[in-house]
Enzyme design. Structure first.
Site, PDB file in Angstrom:
ATOM      1  CE1 TYR A 112       6.522   5.387  -2.584  1.00 13.17           C
ATOM      2  CE2 TYR A 112       6.419   3.642  -0.942  1.00 13.17           C
ATOM      3  CZ  TYR A 112       6.833   4.106  -2.176  1.00 13.17           C
ATOM      4  OH  TYR A 112       7.566   3.286  -2.993  1.00 13.17           O
ATOM      5  CE1 TYR A 151       7.369  -0.270   0.684  1.00 15.57           C
ATOM      6  CE2 TYR A 151       8.907   1.337  -0.213  1.00 15.57           C
ATOM      7  CZ  TYR A 151       7.898   0.414  -0.396  1.00 15.57           C
ATOM      8  OH  TYR A 151       7.415   0.175  -1.658  1.00 15.57           O
ATOM      9  NE  ARG A 161       9.627  -4.253  -2.741  1.00 15.23           N
ATOM     10  CZ  ARG A 161       9.663  -3.609  -3.920  1.00 15.23           C
ATOM     11  NH1 ARG A 161       8.761  -2.701  -4.200  1.00 15.23           N
ATOM     12  NH2 ARG A 161      10.573  -3.890  -4.817  1.00 15.23           N
ATOM     13  CG  HIS A 164      11.576   0.736  -4.892  1.00 19.40           C
ATOM     14  ND1 HIS A 164      11.431   0.163  -3.660  1.00 19.40           N
ATOM     15  CD2 HIS A 164      10.330   1.150  -5.264  1.00 19.40           C
ATOM     16  CE1 HIS A 164      10.158   0.225  -3.284  1.00 19.40           C
ATOM     17  NE2 HIS A 164       9.473   0.813  -4.252  1.00 19.40           N
ATOM     18  CG  HIS A 166       7.417   3.225  -7.824  1.00 20.25           C
ATOM     19  ND1 HIS A 166       6.973   1.937  -8.022  1.00 20.25           N
ATOM     20  CD2 HIS A 166       7.523   3.389  -6.485  1.00 20.25           C
ATOM     21  CE1 HIS A 166       6.815   1.344  -6.850  1.00 20.25           C
ATOM     22  NE2 HIS A 166       7.142   2.199  -5.898  1.00 20.25           N
TER      23      HIS A 166
END
Length: 241
Positions: A112, A151, A161, A164, A166
């Protein structure tokens, strides 16, 4: 209870979600939920006009590239270009038009653009990972983006994780913002992810997984995925608590 509230206040409340279809506030395998979950039983307050009506979000201007995360910088981002489409619907399958949908995600390397994300994966100068759009009169939305990578996170040893995106959906009142995650089919990390597994109902978990859509795919340019979002009812999409 719902009928008594409606008779008393004259307000039609939202129907509560079916048991097991939403993430539990406390999931011991998901470590941060242990610290933030309520320690006492929840008290359900009746819905009033402030919960079911109010100022409408989404009337601000949406930029030309707000729903195309691949065109927000000078160059092309790295990774697999994808198109994500779907419809926003109510419990009866009716479209929800003019709703503001926001997305945010990691880049193709699973990182991110955020100061808190310092794991050793590269940042992409041509990808910020956030966008927004309004649903049309049929409740449809469309995003062009890059498929995010998995990640690591520090929940437990060797925790990763699944890939995905959000989603944040704004309703017609200040308190009616819903957040969920869209996953990709066939991810081997599902079985090891306590966030995904925090939803007891397997059918409800499946409603967070997008499906590959050949009709949305554009030849020699981008693969397509479909992700419909149902706000309430027995087929509701699971949302974060």
């Amino acid at each position: 209870m719902t009928e008594r509230i409606e008779q008393h206040s004259g307000v039609t409340p939202y129907r509560r979600c079916e048991a097991g279809t939403q993430p539990a506030s406390l999931c011991e395998a998901y470590r941060s939920s242990v610290r933030r979950a309520p320690s006492q039983p929840l008290i359900y307050l009746p819905h009033t006009l402030s919960e079911v009506t109010g100022p409408i979000y989404g009337h601000g201007e949406i930029g030309e590239t707000d729903n195309d995360l691949t065109r927000q910088h000078a160059g092309e981002p790295l990774g697999e270009r994808i198109i994500v489409t779907g419809r926003l619907m109510d419990s009866n399958g009716r479209p929800v038009p003019r709703a503001l949908i926001e997305v945010w995600q990691a880049n193709s390397a699973g990182r991110y653009v955020h100061a808190a994300d310092q794991h050793p994966a590269p940042l992409d100068p041509n990808f910020t990972g956030s966008g927004r759009t309004l649903t049309d009169e049929n409740g449809a939305y469309r995003f062009v983006t890059i498929k995010p990578g998995p990640y690591p996170w520090l929940n437990h040893y060797n925790a990763w994780r699944p890939a995905h995106i959000h989603f944040s959906i704004f309703g017609r009142a200040f308190v009616s913002r819903l957040i969920t995650q869209m996953y990709f089919p066939g991810d081997p990390l599902f079985a090891f992810d306590p966030i995904y597994q925090s939803i007891p109902d397997e059918k409800a978990r499946q409603r967070m997984i997008s499906r590959f859509d050949l009709e949305t795919t554009q030849p020699q340019w981008a693969t397509g995925y479909r992700f419909d979002i149902v706000l309430r009812g027995p087929e509701a999409t699971p949302f974060e608590t």
